[in-house]
Design an enzyme around this catalytic site. Structure first.
Site, PDB file in Angstrom:
ATOM      1  N   TYR D  93       0.812  -1.205   0.000  1.00 33.54           N
ATOM      2  CA  TYR D  93       0.000   0.000   0.000  1.00 33.54           C
ATOM      3  C   TYR D  93       0.854   1.266   0.000  1.00 33.54           C
ATOM      4  O   TYR D  93       1.769   1.427   0.802  1.00 33.54           O
ATOM      5  CB  TYR D  93      -0.885  -0.011   1.243  1.00 33.54           C
ATOM      6  N   SER D 186       1.288  -7.684   2.068  1.00 35.16           N
ATOM      7  CA  SER D 186       0.423  -6.623   2.589  1.00 35.16           C
ATOM      8  C   SER D 186      -0.690  -6.342   1.572  1.00 35.16           C
ATOM      9  O   SER D 186      -1.401  -7.279   1.197  1.00 35.16           O
ATOM     10  CB  SER D 186       1.264  -5.379   2.913  1.00 35.16           C
ATOM     11  N   ASP D 272       1.526  -8.635  14.184  1.00 37.06           N
ATOM     12  CA  ASP D 272       1.273  -7.716  13.074  1.00 37.06           C
ATOM     13  C   ASP D 272      -0.036  -6.977  13.309  1.00 37.06           C
ATOM     14  O   ASP D 272      -1.121  -7.529  13.137  1.00 37.06           O
ATOM     15  CB  ASP D 272       1.209  -8.518  11.769  1.00 37.06           C
ATOM     16  N   HIS D 304       4.641  -6.602  11.133  1.00 36.81           N
ATOM     17  CA  HIS D 304       4.219  -6.650   9.734  1.00 36.81           C
ATOM     18  C   HIS D 304       5.323  -7.141   8.800  1.00 36.81           C
ATOM     19  O   HIS D 304       5.033  -7.574   7.683  1.00 36.81           O
ATOM     20  CB  HIS D 304       3.755  -5.250   9.316  1.00 36.81           C
TER      21      HIS D 304
END
Lengths: 325, 325, 325, 325, 325, 325
Positions: D93, D186, D272, D304
């Site tokens: 992202y 992600s 995460d 993460h």
């Protein structure tokens, strides 16, 4: 914090003009005269601390308007009848006198020691205080610096500084005491300077990282607490700046420094955003003390903690030279 | 903030047992009786605001111990002689009454409006307040919640809540006023609940995100200010927890909620860490108000701001149903 | 925040050279000509707000490319047939027009009031907006300032500023309106300056803490949002600085200020890192307005909130002098 | 971050019910049918990168509504005429495809590699992107997740996920390509799952720390970005929760997982907070893939970043088993 | 910090199973036997501190592998020839022994006092330390906890805990010493527990907020430093968890607690995220000490500072009961 | 971060005087002579990575005192017998060599590549390292910069920089290697400059955002890590500043820059507080390299990330000009 204030070479000769009210001396003379109407000692009660080498009393003395101010008084066990110098110590901002086991340095070094409470403070962290401030206040920023600041006569700082000056009289009213030093760090440093400027019975002044020095500059160059209390107050009371800065100028350490000639040991950390070094040097350079009887320790890599125990060692040695046991 | 308090389904039936002192009713009866010895209105002075549609007066009324409490009183221009319901509004924590141009909703909606100052507060941010708290205090945490909290009789909250209850009497003592609603957000919500519980002349209660509800739980599940003032105080006064929690229980909104039967509109944000939703529901579910006359708006994705203007719209509509102009 | 920008004495005479494209005037003339092909008013629908003293309409007017832009139009109840000055107001960054109960000042003061939505914005916090931006964009930093910024022709700011200028035409196309002021804070202040510079039907300009003034300096002295959106964009598009700074210079408030002669009241907080005071003074000093018809309020201890309600009071008084109801 | 989600033992059997619209399949069938009307490949231009071992092309393919989506296509030098599996990779992202020198793993391992740009993204940090999103939007929270979310038909996510599915067709339309894997971390992991669920030509699925899985739970247990964009949007659009959650359910990875039978390698870090492990397991456990053909790597001490290069090594090995060069 | 660990009622009976290596006892027996080959005292040099009531010596004693470990040894002036109990004190994490003026409590109370340095530490803040750790290390997280942790034999903690146990022998090898207490806060508390468990000459154990207790749980419920050093190490060394947790279990305070029967005074703050209360209770409840000879002070509103000086007072009183001067 | 260092125009001609010890050259000559007593290559073991295009070996070479230093050696598959330039790369601070799949740029571009581990580092984040530092240390600040810094002879930096210089000899001792470039970012940039200054077999120097340049200025203008490790160390060791700054001056990149004449490509971000641009320019301007053979890329809007992949592209192109494959 990186270096942010003036370079050391400029600090060493820094002598700013600081706003001073025309009636500064009159304000303080009448304030202290009022306070002097009360006998300094209100209560002196021995307590048990579990410390075999040190005897301690719970003291109350008459501060501003005769309000009872608490303090811990300690001295080496077995020294009754032996006059000792007394070290009057003032706490940092937000602390009260705490508990008597917290500050053992000066009695361990052989001095009498008066650890003064700060009215109203002591509920924020640490181990507390025992002295109320019985005076209410107009709206102020959270904290103490701006309480009643709309007028120097109603300012919390007036009461606090008067307490500090009267603490010296209280200490000297105790038995077997022969001379007085004032000592403090941060707010305590500011109070020590004030006490020395307001009470000519002070024989030695030790102030490290003192608050309340050249306040008007400080609120422009740092946004750290507690100076930021003043900025917040002025951000709300937008038209009061002149009035408030005028009030604050009755309590600026630079002016008190000019009123003492006591030998002095100061200290500052060059990265200290809480009590910026320019204010400390402004007060130090304004001292009425002769040059050869004042020193300032500079800690270039330290923030508000300054020299910490290293400076304590230097203070001990300096005291031994200037006010030996 | 992610969801952190009880799930909504549990909140809806949440009826915790909240510590209540045996002499709670007596404490408040005698407190209010003392306050009632003073005529409510002290001063009512018209001022100029530049707002053509609204007339405003600077009011002082007798609060706790008759201390003068300031307020802005506004009503639509040209309504003299026309009785109107009056909306008594209390500010959020840290704010004072500010300036009269700040809160125009209720007079624009046709109501009379009394915006009450909060003693001592107002110096932290915003546009200030005008009401001193003339009472000093023992050491407390920065802020107001713990001033004098060692005893319910000396607590700042006692004075503040009494002021809130007396504001209703002051509002109803003004000319051309026929009924009273109390309204507030955050601290203001807590004060509205207290006023409704302490003054049976309240005809409608609007509280959003109220502070001071089930305080003992709140200080365990959040570390946000201002509840954290209490934690900080107790972290210093380590042996005072029982005494302080007992003092605080004289001021808990859950108890005041049980004393009112006024129709009520509450609101809470489920992610509100400042005034956690469990406290809001605890007070809402404790209301003496019949079920069909109370509502609570739940904003599942909002923090302390809750419904904001969306809730204002709902409040306007609800007021029009319950206390029409 | 401590003081960080130029000292006040320098700010008062600060007249920097700001990059200006050779075709600046042509760009805007052709942009506005295109927009002027559309009738300003698209829809005017009365709504119910529950506010007895104020009537409100939901408006849509033709902005850039005729896109429908929403606004709330309010005026004192019972003033049909009485021409009033209209205050055109622009929201701060991230907000939309919200709900009609949120901004009651100007109608309460007797003015007509057009609260303009900001295309695409309004989803970040507050109570929302209702105007889409139907134009897509090349990759941009999160937020709005850099959308389409690779070319002034495709820039979001072009659309937003054109909307602002057209809002004045829409306001003046409404019945019973006789003159127009533009007003805003932060982004709203920047839009007010742009509207005054782009639409010579503006009779008064009130801008506090305006964004988009001397942008090229601002991104060097502050890293606060939203100027930081531009820094982030340039940190990714490393070779685009010249192109982007050129694009941005089509939207710099300093240039718009030079195009208006309307009387003006500005404001700035000297600790405002979001819209640094140097940019505000750069625009103020560039105003084409005669000296005796422009004023700037300086709040030395305030950050982005500036004078808040205190400045509102000053604005009301100033408006009463320059554009009386 | 300390452990905050379900314990591993519960995660391993976690099969929550996730809201699914009745017309989910129809929505996607018609969306993909529309997109399939365009030839996948729009442009295939060789570029010079300075990398001797790898040849790279700048690709544009037809995404949602035929919008041109850019991608970097790379394969080992000298493999023309040798059919290779192609790894279709999606960025995280806020990133775009960046520069072709940034992601060398898969071509170095001997695979063809299509690094897909993300429309509109890429201006926040990193090295940028090259694909505009030509579609405007109603007010949304800053960021991309809530653009157009009021309706699944206008949602940015619809366009983004369609692009992801079409990228597989584009990759397979290139010469000398024989099968396709999708991979991402992600947001890229979420896109890989979507592509596998929407395009049955996917032969292998590698998703680590995938976003967009069990969104409705995620926004309750974490306040990390970018899920927090959704919370912020709903905090403004207080009455839209049902509508928005319904829209989002068209894009939930749990549903896409159920539509694929491709062999899969997942990964999650148990600390995460950005893509909580419960969502990852919800999708993993929902996979239509037979048990013996799916694996999930669990990194108990990682946030993460998960397995980082250690997981890359595992991915290489797994790919060599399932889709050997 | 809000309450986050188990409720007090559960803590009071909390007796978790903690991983324990089969050769735990053998590991420590052989480690201590090796260390015991060296005479404990290496150097005892009187120094001048300026403290009239206290005499101080700079000590070096033989720690792990005979490495010289420094300590300050102090006792009331004039007590030569009078056997005194000695309090062996260990510093908190990141501190060294500092300067001899920093810890005056125990000598002021009449005890002999050995303030032990911590090898390698002391450069982070405070006033420093003087003891190198001459052993290098494989890659570790910044800090000390994970140095050499791949194997219990090479772990820094092995050396540190052996130093702690040997400090008791060194203290008892000094003249005019008759019994030994160990005391410490945080890391110092963990070292005191270890010393008591490893050296049966310990007559009293005072541990507040001890580190290194039930480490495996702690790294799951808190992300505060220094436990987070372990999480960071494991986040890099993803496959080493079992090995590292096994290594750490050789140094867990719960196991050492089970090996001592010395009377003990513990303390914990229920909001302490640095040394969570569950670990403290796990160790306390595991003590081999009879129930009537152990106490734990619980501070419900405190974080890592726990009882601070209030607990010091309690320690003084407790020591006077158990090991009177 | 806003701009905080010197303006670009001043940076371009910035040639500060940097403290240099009289025996600087002797110190390094003797240090390197000692290291040169060991054969550079200790072990060269082929490994399997799953990367078809690249062959990799796990290398150990003799660093400071002959300590084995690990490195990944990679080259394009099938290039045995073809002499290639080798790129010696050093990691950023806190990272080790990680895994061989992490840094594929230079072998993909056709170069041989030696990715050198950093002794002791690698346990903080990322994918780890494999090289212990077998040397212990006196108390130091957490991190590596101040280990042993009391004397240049015992400093960690001495060992680390010697390793860097020896890595070049190791690279050139490998078969089929014909010339060497050194490259690195941040700490890696500092090591590349040191290697070039200490080893005249370096043919090209690529340093971006190099650490360890004009350290004495850096610690005054930034408080970012890791320079802040030095400030923290000096804040504890208050009297060691001269000694420590003297030690550090043996490792300052400005001096190494003056010792190389290799062609050089530097880079800096003007908002980089981690490695401030003044230090980068100080080193760049001090290079012994002729003007026409050195370049510096300036990224005005970037922080420590500088040009990122855009700069990588520039490095590739520059390498192709100066050290073509």
């Amino acid at each position: 914090m990186a270096l942010f204030d003036l370079p050391l070479a400029e600090l060493e000769k820094y002598r700013p003009t600081v706003r001073k009210p025309a009636d500064f001396d009159h304000f303080w003379t009448s304030t202290l005269d009022d306070a002097a109407r009360f006998e300094p000692l209100i209560a002196v009660d021995p307590i048990t601390t579990g410390l075999a080498l040190i005897h301690t009393w719970d003291i109350a003395f008459a501060g501003y308007a005769g309000h009872p101010i608490r303090a811990w008084y300690s001295r080496p066990a077995g020294t009754q009848g032996h006059p000792l110098p007394v070290v009057v110590e003032y706490p940092g901002y937000g602390r009260g006198r705490g508990l008597p086991v917290e500050r053992l340095l000066w009695p361990s070094a052989g001095y009498a020691h008066l650890l003064v409470d700060t009215r109203g403070q002591g509920g924020q962290y640490g181990n507390g205080g025992d002295t109320p401030d019985p005076v209410g206040s107009a709206p102020s920023a959270p904290g103490f610096l701006t309480r009643g600041i709309g007028d120097p006569g109603t300012a919390y700082l007036r009461r606090l500084l008067t307490d500090a000056a009267r603490a010296v009289d209280a200490a000297l009213a105790l038995p077997d005491v022969e001379s007085a030093a004032v000592v403090g760090n941060s707010q305590g440093g500011g109070l020590a300077i004030a006490a020395a400027g307001l009470n000519n019975r002070v024989d030695a002044l030790l102030a490290s990282a003192p608050l309340l020095c050249q306040v008007e500059r400080a609120i422009g160059i740092t946004d750290a607490e507690p100076y930021n209390e003043i900025v917040r107050y002025l951000s709300v009371h937008r038209r009061s700046a002149e009035r408030v800065l005028n009030s604050l100028s009755y309590f600026d350490g630079v002016h008190f420094a000019g009123r003492t000639t006591a030998p002095a040991l100061f200290a500052t950390g060059l990265r200290d955003t809480i009590c910026p070094p320019s204010g400390v040097f402004a007060a130090f350079n304004a001292l009425g003390t002769p040059l050869h009887r004042k020193e300032i320790a500079v800690y270039p890599y330290n923030h508000h903690e300054g020299g910490d125990a290293h400076h304590v060692v230097r203070q001990l040695s300096w005291m031994n030279d200037h006010l030996p046991v």
